[in-house]
Motif scaffolding. Structure first.
Motif, short mmCIF file in Angstrom:
data_model
loop_
_atom_site.label_atom_id
_atom_site.label_comp_id
_atom_site.label_asym_id
_atom_site.label_seq_id
_atom_site.Cartn_x
_atom_site.Cartn_y
_atom_site.Cartn_z
N GLY A 131 31.76 46.40 40.59
CA GLY A 131 30.87 46.16 39.46
C GLY A 131 29.46 45.79 39.87
O GLY A 131 28.61 45.57 39.01
N ARG A 151 24.54 43.07 39.52
CA ARG A 151 25.52 43.63 38.60
C ARG A 151 25.03 44.95 38.02
O ARG A 151 23.85 45.10 37.69
CB ARG A 151 25.80 42.63 37.48
CG ARG A 151 27.03 42.94 36.65
CD ARG A 151 27.24 41.89 35.58
NE ARG A 151 27.60 40.59 36.14
CZ ARG A 151 28.84 40.25 36.48
NH1 ARG A 151 29.82 41.11 36.33
NH2 ARG A 151 29.08 39.05 36.97
N ARG A 152 25.96 45.92 37.87
CA ARG A 152 25.60 47.23 37.33
C ARG A 152 25.52 47.23 35.81
O ARG A 152 24.64 47.83 35.21
CB ARG A 152 26.62 48.29 37.78
CG ARG A 152 26.50 48.73 39.22
CD ARG A 152 27.24 50.03 39.45
NE ARG A 152 28.66 49.88 39.17
CZ ARG A 152 29.61 49.84 40.11
NH1 ARG A 152 29.26 49.93 41.38
NH2 ARG A 152 30.88 49.74 39.78
N LYS A 153 26.48 46.56 35.16
CA LYS A 153 26.54 46.58 33.70
C LYS A 153 26.52 45.17 33.13
O LYS A 153 27.08 44.24 33.75
CB LYS A 153 27.81 47.32 33.24
CG LYS A 153 27.83 48.79 33.64
CD LYS A 153 29.05 49.49 33.09
CE LYS A 153 29.05 50.98 33.49
NZ LYS A 153 30.24 51.68 32.95
N LEU A 154 25.91 45.02 31.97
CA LEU A 154 25.80 43.71 31.35
C LEU A 154 27.16 43.20 30.89
O LEU A 154 28.01 43.98 30.45
CB LEU A 154 24.86 43.77 30.15
CG LEU A 154 23.40 44.16 30.42
CD1 LEU A 154 22.64 44.27 29.12
CD2 LEU A 154 22.74 43.14 31.35
N GLN A 156 29.48 40.85 28.21
CA GLN A 156 29.48 40.89 26.75
C GLN A 156 28.41 39.99 26.14
O GLN A 156 27.67 40.41 25.24
CB GLN A 156 30.86 40.50 26.21
CG GLN A 156 30.98 40.67 24.70
CD GLN A 156 32.33 40.21 24.19
OE1 GLN A 156 32.80 39.14 24.55
NE2 GLN A 156 32.96 41.02 23.35
N ARG A 159 25.04 41.55 26.54
CA ARG A 159 24.85 42.71 25.66
C ARG A 159 24.52 42.27 24.24
O ARG A 159 23.64 42.84 23.58
CB ARG A 159 26.12 43.57 25.64
CG ARG A 159 26.41 44.31 26.92
CD ARG A 159 27.39 45.45 26.69
NE ARG A 159 28.58 45.02 25.96
CZ ARG A 159 29.69 44.57 26.52
NH1 ARG A 159 29.75 44.44 27.84
NH2 ARG A 159 30.73 44.22 25.78
N THR A 163 21.05 43.57 23.10
CA THR A 163 21.13 44.79 22.29
C THR A 163 21.85 44.60 20.97
O THR A 163 21.81 45.49 20.11
CB THR A 163 21.87 45.90 23.08
OG1 THR A 163 23.24 45.51 23.29
CG2 THR A 163 21.22 46.13 24.43
N ASP A 170 35.02 40.97 28.01
CA ASP A 170 35.04 41.05 29.47
C ASP A 170 36.46 40.82 29.99
O ASP A 170 37.31 40.23 29.32
CB ASP A 170 34.11 40.00 30.08
CG ASP A 170 32.67 40.18 29.63
OD1 ASP A 170 32.28 41.32 29.36
OD2 ASP A 170 31.94 39.17 29.54
N ALA A 240 32.36 43.56 33.13
CA ALA A 240 32.35 44.24 31.84
C ALA A 240 33.62 45.08 31.71
O ALA A 240 34.14 45.60 32.69
CB ALA A 240 31.11 45.12 31.73
N SER A 242 34.21 47.96 30.71
CA SER A 242 34.09 49.35 31.16
C SER A 242 34.25 49.49 32.67
O SER A 242 34.59 50.56 33.18
CB SER A 242 32.74 49.93 30.73
OG SER A 242 31.67 49.15 31.27
N GLU A 243 34.01 48.42 33.41
CA GLU A 243 34.18 48.47 34.86
C GLU A 243 35.65 48.51 35.26
O GLU A 243 35.99 48.90 36.37
CB GLU A 243 33.52 47.25 35.52
CG GLU A 243 32.01 47.23 35.41
CD GLU A 243 31.34 48.21 36.36
OE1 GLU A 243 32.06 48.89 37.11
OE2 GLU A 243 30.10 48.29 36.34
#
Length: 414
Positions: A131, A151-154, A156, A159, A163, A170, A240, A242-243
């Motif tokens: 990740g 970290r690649r992705k934020l 929760q 986010r 956004t 998570d 995250a 998605s990871e």
């Protein structure tokens, strides 16, 4: 170098730091009432009698040890920044060095930077946690890891704040046999509640649990992480969703997997045919395979009989590394044309001399095997006895009985 003891702000689990002036050089991990959980093999190498106490007046901790069976023992911080342990055998003049910390490159503090993981058995030794990716890819590819990983992705919470997207919650990635990061925060939560404690805190990025320490959590970058072969603690990294979600990868993985299976099957078939033809042309091929833990000896020579090795013990590289304190210079007995000889002690107390052949010696596997066979057959009361050998990866070593009065050469030629 200087060694010091450091406690967390909760004064719950102290740990020992080795300092190089103002910078940390090594860290033992927290004390759980029995061992420092950041020192690999401490439970097996240490013989007991270790204590960590607290000086209430000074507000500090101290580390003490006592060996009833070996009264003459000491720890010392040498000029290389290593804490070395030694003991003296009754009736002998020499000191036996049996432990050193830091032992490997990965024991050096924060070798791989923030969110990087160190494994001295891998090449390169540093990699990013799942990740995460290198913060400076150009430096990372050149073997400069101090910048660490990001970290690649934020997560929760991040986010939602940035956004407004909620998405899936998570999850935690379990990483077994780990040296836990530095600067943990302590909680009295039990093992089942430790995960919830971290998950319900948006700032928490990892947690771990030890029976003697209980719940440890981290809210900053994860520093000084190491992958152990043995011992260690389960470390849970927050990622995250998605990871960790594998559903989207099913189609991507299925096709390469099918191609890979077919390729392996074809290669296996032709390899089998080639081996069958070779056996028919050259006759029966002699092979010796000895497996013990991670040891593996393979010999394809036609001139060495398997019977020559039936009575010769095989040693594991790791047990020889422990016996010689990672081939420390303090245990060096001498050097010859083919390599260096180190003094060591096995777990059962047997003293040994390990001849570690140099890669530059020019002696190949065939020559080494011939030497082992010849020496193992030359057993005489005036000759040093060969106890065994070790062949693992690129290492080739001979293990002899230790001769405390040095060699015949020293008496003849001074």
């Amino acid at each position: 170098m200087e060694a010091s003891h450091v406690a967390s702000i909760f004064q719950t689990f102290p740990e020992i730091f080795i300092w190089n002036e103002t910078r940390p050089y090594g860290r033992t991990g927290p004390w759980n009432g029995r061992i420092f959980i950041g020192v690999e093999d401490m439970s097996s190498v240490y013989l007991g009698g270790y204590k960590v106490g607290q000086d209430d007046q000074k507000g500090t901790y101290y580390f003490s040890f006592s060996f009833p069976s070996n009264p003459l023992s000491y720890f010392v911080l040498n000029s290389e920044g290593k804490v070395v342990a030694a003991y003296k055998v009754e009736g002998k003049d020499d000191w036996i060095f049996y432990f050193a910390f830091p032992r490997t490159e990965c024991d050096v503090y924060n070798k791989c930077g923030a969110n990087g993981i160190c494994n001295y058995k891998e090449k390169p030794i540093c990699s990013c946690l799942r990740g995460f990716e290198p913060k400076n890819k150009e430096e990372w590819n050149r073997g400069i890891w101090t910048a660490g990983c990001v970290r690649r992705k934020l997560l929760q919470c991040e986010r939602i704040n940035k956004t407004g997207e909620v998405g899936k919650a998570d999850e935690f990635l379990k990483m077994p046999r780990m040296k836990v990061p530095g600067f943990a925060e302590w909680s009295s939560a039990l093992e089942n509640g430790c995960r919830d404690t971290c998950l319900n805190n948006c700032s928490c990025i990892a947690f771990a649990y030890d029976d003697g320490i209980r719940c440890m959590t981290w809210t900053e970058n994860l520093t000084d992480i190491q992958k152990f072969t043995r011992d260690g603690t389960n470390l849970y990294i927050r990622l995250a969703h998605s990871e960790l979600d594998q559903k989207d990868l099913t189609v991507t993985i299925l096709v390469p997997l099918a191609v890979g299976i077919v390729t392996v099957a074809i290669c296996t078939f032709f390899s089998w045919r080639w081996m069958a033809k070779r056996k028919a042309m050259k006759g029966k091929k002699k092979m010796l395979q000895v497996e013990k833990g991670e040891r593996c000896l393979k010999e394809s020579s036609e001139n060495i009989d398997q019977a020559d090795f039936q009575d010769l013990p095989m040693f594991n590289f790791e047990e020889l590394m422990i016996a010689t304190s990672d081939f420390d210079l303090t245990n060096k007995l001498g050097r010859g044309g083919f390599g260096t000889i180190y003094r060591g002690m096995l777990n059962d107390g047997v003293e040994i001399a390990v001849k570690r052949l140099s890669n530059a010696s020019g002696q190949g596997l065939q020559e080494f095997m011939n030497e082992v066979v010849v020496i193992s057959k030359l057993q005489h009361r005036n000759l040093v006895r060969l106890l065994g050998c070790c062949i693992e990866r690129e290492e080739k070593m001979l293990i002899y009985e230790y001769m405390p009065n040095k060699s015949l050469e020293s008496f003849l030629f001074g």
